[in-house]
Design an enzyme around this catalytic site. Structure first.
Site, PDB file in Angstrom:
ATOM      1  CG  PHE A 177      -5.157  -5.151   1.761  1.00 11.24           C
ATOM      2  CD1 PHE A 177      -4.412  -4.598   2.812  1.00 11.24           C
ATOM      3  CD2 PHE A 177      -6.505  -5.387   1.966  1.00 11.24           C
ATOM      4  CE1 PHE A 177      -5.024  -4.307   4.023  1.00 11.24           C
ATOM      5  CE2 PHE A 177      -7.112  -5.098   3.175  1.00 11.24           C
ATOM      6  CZ  PHE A 177      -6.366  -4.549   4.218  1.00 11.24           C
ATOM      7  NE  ARG A 178       0.594  -1.999  -5.304  1.00 12.12           N
ATOM      8  CZ  ARG A 178       0.415  -0.712  -5.620  1.00 12.12           C
ATOM      9  NH1 ARG A 178       0.168   0.176  -4.669  1.00 12.12           N
ATOM     10  NH2 ARG A 178       0.504  -0.316  -6.857  1.00 12.12           N
ATOM     11  CG  LEU A 179      -6.017  -7.462  -2.733  1.00 14.05           C
ATOM     12  CD1 LEU A 179      -6.910  -8.253  -1.772  1.00 14.05           C
ATOM     13  CD2 LEU A 179      -5.036  -8.425  -3.414  1.00 14.05           C
TER      14      LEU A 179
END
Ligand SMILES: Cc1cc2nc3c(=O)[nH]c(=O)nc-3n(C[C@H](O)[C@H](O)[C@H](O)COP(=O)(O)O)c2cc1C
Length: 201
Positions: A177-179
């Site tokens: 989640f692009r975290l």
């Protein structure tokens, strides 16, 4: 979901070793290729790829022609930044710090560890200067082959290596989640212990 824990607060050299080992196992080629950024005395940055040819607690070593564009920038400003991006692993390492030139013995040893054809190719190259035609370079290669028909080629004095002693090392890892994860290690000089912190991605 990615259940790996955050990038550990470990010795950054040990962490580099782990990530570099995984890159060597997974990258299709040149896991040791890294972008090298230098800057002119006026502060104009420039960047190009070079190969990591030695590393350890004393730093990260690459070899080049000291009369090239990068060589001139390094002579004027002995600081640089390195960047590894291992696409198959989705990881990045950024390393910044001052440079020192390797000893003549170290440069000789590495130069002569290369295949003869590579020694000739770099000895014949006025790296980064204009070349009127490719044939001019090929003629210089042939002239060196005639002059030194066998064995090692003398290392040109301007062909040398530089060692970057890290003051900042930052590890970036892709997460779901692009975290993403980032951990930054810093120290003011090579005798100081490393501090570290997570960074927002
Ligand atoms: C994957 C890769 C690895 C390279 N490795 C080196 C190297 O180790 N040393 C070097 O001088 N140039 C290397 N080069 C060439 C440099 O990127 C660059 O073209 C050259 O050094 C001249 O740069 P400069 O004009 O900024 O001095 C490499 C290029 C690539 C694409």
């Amino acid at each position: 979901m990615d259940h790996e824990s955050a990038i550990p607060e470990t010795d950054p050299f040990a962490l580099f070793e782990v990530w570099f080992g995984e890159a060597k196992a997974s990258e299709p080629n040149d896991a040791n290729a890294m972008a090298l950024a230098t800057a002119s005395p006026e502060g104009f940055p420039s960047v190009r790829m070079v190969l990591l040819k030695g590393h350890g607690h004393d730093g990260f070593v690459f070899y080049t022609n000291a009369e090239s564009r990068k060589g001139e920038q390094i002579r004027a400003n002995m600081r640089a930044a390195l960047l590894f991006h291992w696409k198959s692993l989705r990881r990045q390492i950024r390393i910044e710090g001052p440079l020192t030139e390797v000893s003549e013995a170290e440069a000789d040893a590495y130069f002569h560890s290369r295949p003869r054809v590579s020694q000739i190719g770099s000895a014949a190259s006025d790296q980064s200067r204009p070349l009127p035609a490719r044939q001019v370079y090929l003629d210089r290669v042939a002239a060196l082959e005639d002059r030194f028909p066998e064995g090692d080629i003398p290392r040109p004095p301007h062909w040398t290596g530089f060692r970057l002693s890290p003051r900042r090392m930052e590890f970036w890892r892709d997460r779901e989640f692009r975290l993403h994860d980032r951990r930054l290690f810093t120290r003011h000089d090579e005798k100081e212990a490393w501090s570290n912190t997570l960074l927002y991605p």
